[in-house]
Design an enzyme around this catalytic site. Sequence first.
Site, PDB file in Angstrom:
ATOM      1  N   TYR A  76      45.484  15.433  45.010  1.00 22.58           N
ATOM      2  CA  TYR A  76      45.952  14.540  45.824  1.00 22.58           C
ATOM      3  C   TYR A  76      46.101  13.157  45.351  1.00 22.58           C
ATOM      4  O   TYR A  76      47.231  12.460  45.401  1.00 22.58           O
ATOM      5  CB  TYR A  76      44.934  14.114  47.212  1.00 22.58           C
ATOM      6  N   PHE A 128      77.257   2.628  47.443  1.00 29.33           N
ATOM      7  CA  PHE A 128      77.017   3.791  47.554  1.00 29.33           C
ATOM      8  C   PHE A 128      76.464   4.126  48.824  1.00 29.33           C
ATOM      9  O   PHE A 128      75.955   3.274  49.390  1.00 29.33           O
ATOM     10  CB  PHE A 128      76.099   4.388  46.377  1.00 29.33           C
ATOM     11  N   THR A 129      76.702   5.323  49.507  1.00 32.30           N
ATOM     12  CA  THR A 129      76.468   5.494  50.867  1.00 32.30           C
ATOM     13  C   THR A 129      74.872   5.228  51.156  1.00 32.30           C
ATOM     14  O   THR A 129      74.697   4.616  51.969  1.00 32.30           O
ATOM     15  CB  THR A 129      76.760   6.946  51.220  1.00 32.30           C
ATOM     16  N   ASP A 219      70.898   0.671  39.450  1.00 32.84           N
ATOM     17  CA  ASP A 219      70.961   2.432  40.013  1.00 32.84           C
ATOM     18  C   ASP A 219      71.063   3.308  38.867  1.00 32.84           C
ATOM     19  O   ASP A 219      72.128   3.570  38.258  1.00 32.84           O
ATOM     20  CB  ASP A 219      72.094   2.779  41.221  1.00 32.84           C
ATOM     21  N   LYS A 262      69.760  14.135  39.537  1.00 34.04           N
ATOM     22  CA  LYS A 262      70.870  14.146  38.743  1.00 34.04           C
ATOM     23  C   LYS A 262      70.644  14.159  37.291  1.00 34.04           C
ATOM     24  O   LYS A 262      70.518  15.182  36.934  1.00 34.04           O
ATOM     25  CB  LYS A 262      71.768  12.781  39.313  1.00 34.04           C
ATOM     26  N   ARG A 386      85.180  11.981  49.410  1.00 31.73           N
ATOM     27  CA  ARG A 386      84.903  10.622  49.035  1.00 31.73           C
ATOM     28  C   ARG A 386      85.909   9.804  49.523  1.00 31.73           C
ATOM     29  O   ARG A 386      86.453   9.219  48.643  1.00 31.73           O
ATOM     30  CB  ARG A 386      84.148  10.617  47.674  1.00 31.73           C
ATOM     31  N   PHE A 453      79.399  11.172  56.929  1.00 35.29           N
ATOM     32  CA  PHE A 453      79.957  12.521  56.137  1.00 35.29           C
ATOM     33  C   PHE A 453      79.161  13.597  56.023  1.00 35.29           C
ATOM     34  O   PHE A 453      79.694  14.940  55.915  1.00 35.29           O
ATOM     35  CB  PHE A 453      80.061  11.802  54.814  1.00 35.29           C
TER      36      PHE A 453
HETATM   37  N1  PM9 Z   1      74.129  11.086  45.237  1.00 35.21           N
HETATM   38  C1  PM9 Z   1      75.787  12.855  45.475  1.00 35.21           C
HETATM   39  O1  PM9 Z   1      76.037  13.887  45.892  1.00 35.21           O
HETATM   40  C2  PM9 Z   1      73.601  12.913  46.965  1.00 35.21           C
HETATM   41  C3  PM9 Z   1      74.372  13.182  48.267  1.00 35.21           C
HETATM   42  S1  PM9 Z   1      75.448  12.106  48.859  1.00 35.21           S
HETATM   43  C4  PM9 Z   1      74.396  11.045  49.632  1.00 35.21           C
HETATM   44  O2  PM9 Z   1      76.427  11.991  44.899  1.00 35.21           O
HETATM   45  C5  PM9 Z   1      73.614   7.419  43.841  1.00 35.21           C
HETATM   46  C6  PM9 Z   1      74.425   6.697  42.520  1.00 35.21           C
HETATM   47  C7  PM9 Z   1      73.638   8.606  44.161  1.00 35.21           C
HETATM   48  C8  PM9 Z   1      72.911   9.121  45.024  1.00 35.21           C
HETATM   49  C9  PM9 Z   1      72.958  10.592  45.727  1.00 35.21           C
HETATM   50  C10 PM9 Z   1      71.735   8.248  45.558  1.00 35.21           C
HETATM   51  C11 PM9 Z   1      70.679   8.662  46.400  1.00 35.21           C
HETATM   52  C12 PM9 Z   1      71.667   7.013  44.958  1.00 35.21           C
HETATM   53  N2  PM9 Z   1      72.605   6.555  43.972  1.00 35.21           N
HETATM   54  O3  PM9 Z   1      70.483  11.800  47.109  1.00 35.21           O
HETATM   55  O4  PM9 Z   1      68.495  10.217  47.916  1.00 35.21           O
HETATM   56  O5  PM9 Z   1      74.783   9.301  43.731  1.00 35.21           O
HETATM   57  O6  PM9 Z   1      68.201  11.615  45.652  1.00 35.21           O
HETATM   58  O7  PM9 Z   1      69.950   9.794  45.855  1.00 35.21           O
HETATM   59  C13 PM9 Z   1      74.407  12.328  45.934  1.00 35.21           C
HETATM   60  P1  PM9 Z   1      69.109  10.836  46.691  1.00 35.21           P
END
Ligand code: PM9
Length: 461
Positions: A76, A128-129, A219, A262, A386, A453
């Site tokens: 843990y 970014f979303t 980011d 990623k 997008r 979305f």
């Molecule tokens: N990006 C993508 O498909 C995941 C789903 S869409 C919300 O591109 C950036 C530049 C991203 C991103 C996720 C996140 C969030 C932050 N910054 O999905 O929470 O491209 O791990 O990361 C998506 P998490």
Amino acid sequence: MPKLEKRSWAEPFKIKVVEPLHMTTRPYREHALLEAGYNTFLLRSRDVYIDLLTDSGTNAMSDNQWAGLMMGDEAYAGSENFYHLEEKVREYYGYRYLVPTHQGRGAEHLLSRILIKPGDFVPGNMYFTTTRLHQELAGGTFVDVIVDEAHDPESLHPFKGNIDLHKLESLIERVGADRISYVSAAATVNMAGGQPIAMQNLRELRALTKKHHIRVVLDATRAVENAWFIRQREPGFASHSVAQILHEMCSYTDACTMSGKKDLLVNIGGFLALNDEDIFEEARNLVVVYEGLHTYGGLAGRDLEAMARGIDEAVQEDHIRARVGQVEYVGQRLLSIGIPIVQPIGGHAVFLDARRFLPHIPQIEFPAQTLAAELYLESGIRTMERGIVSAGRDPETGEHHVPKLELVRLTFPRRVYTQAHCDVVTEAVEAVYDRRTQVRGLRMTYEPKYLRFFQTRFERL
Ligand code: PM9
């Protein structure tokens, strides 16, 4: 016909485990799409042939990473894998302190809560979303300060992710440095088409923000891909390693949020990394509330280990060349048959320009959403909208944000698909392009409050 860019290298790996793909019939897909409300996020994965929805968490791990899973220390508190990850983050990204989170938005949540006061402004190189939503939920207002070229899918600017420092300066003059929580700098810029920010721009950003005592948060989700573009395109970097470039990029910032799903070649995981001890103390305390103890942040020890090993692999030149090269290959093929895409070709995806692809469909009838649906119908290939749907609504007025870019993203998971899959993808896009004039738009039938979305439903007009 323009000559295809020659691909004089092959994937720097061989395949050890395979997962069968399923091909479906058009009537089957017609039904599946109807059930999914014309939203590719609502399709079942078993109904998808080639999945280009996202490169997030969809990567193939290496044998070394899989071996790392067996080394998961599932204590843990104080897991060995946490310390391994901390060591790798320090080595490659250079930040002193690490707070693991379950994924990128977990880090965004913590950081936004700590740094943003209601009424603050958060300038950034395009929204970014999830990032913008967390900024808004903390009471901030996002301000787009990216260069104008980023909003033009046909501009060939090599660094469309750059911050326009004049726009930033005029925001500072208008609202005062005290009301700017931090500058949010993404590398690469996802919504602009996977476009990089230049090292020179980061340096100048650092100088300007230092003068005004404003923090810069990177980011770093696809910062390795960004580093590769700097090496290819920015004078003075051709002989630098990707790892050196990555380190230098981070050195101009105070902290980073990271979705390890990623660049870091894992299926789950993220982190917040930073240099300021006081903010670290606060984040380390807050992570316990929302994610889990500060040495696991919502992850299993094995996930931390896979991510630590993923960092080593992500910066390997063979890997990153092949990764960005695969996207380039598809982009060049589409260009050669006259398909309108965002240029220059991005790092993680090829973005179809739905405005030029379906010029007869007005933006309020969701041309990019429509095109993603049509591609699925045609071929079973899943992609992501997008455009106006992703942009969401202004929280003050309730009106749609209306982005200049109306795109469909063909996103390539890392180390998953072969060149033959890529060829099938280009043929499917071409087939839709050939019958584009018959395609009709969509109408919304259901819209959720946040990050619409993901779950909005549509019907055909
Ligand atoms: N990006 C993508 O498909 C995941 C789903 S869409 C919300 O591109 C950036 C530049 C991203 C991103 C996720 C996140 C969030 C932050 N910054 O999905 O929470 O491209 O791990 O990361 C998506 P998490």
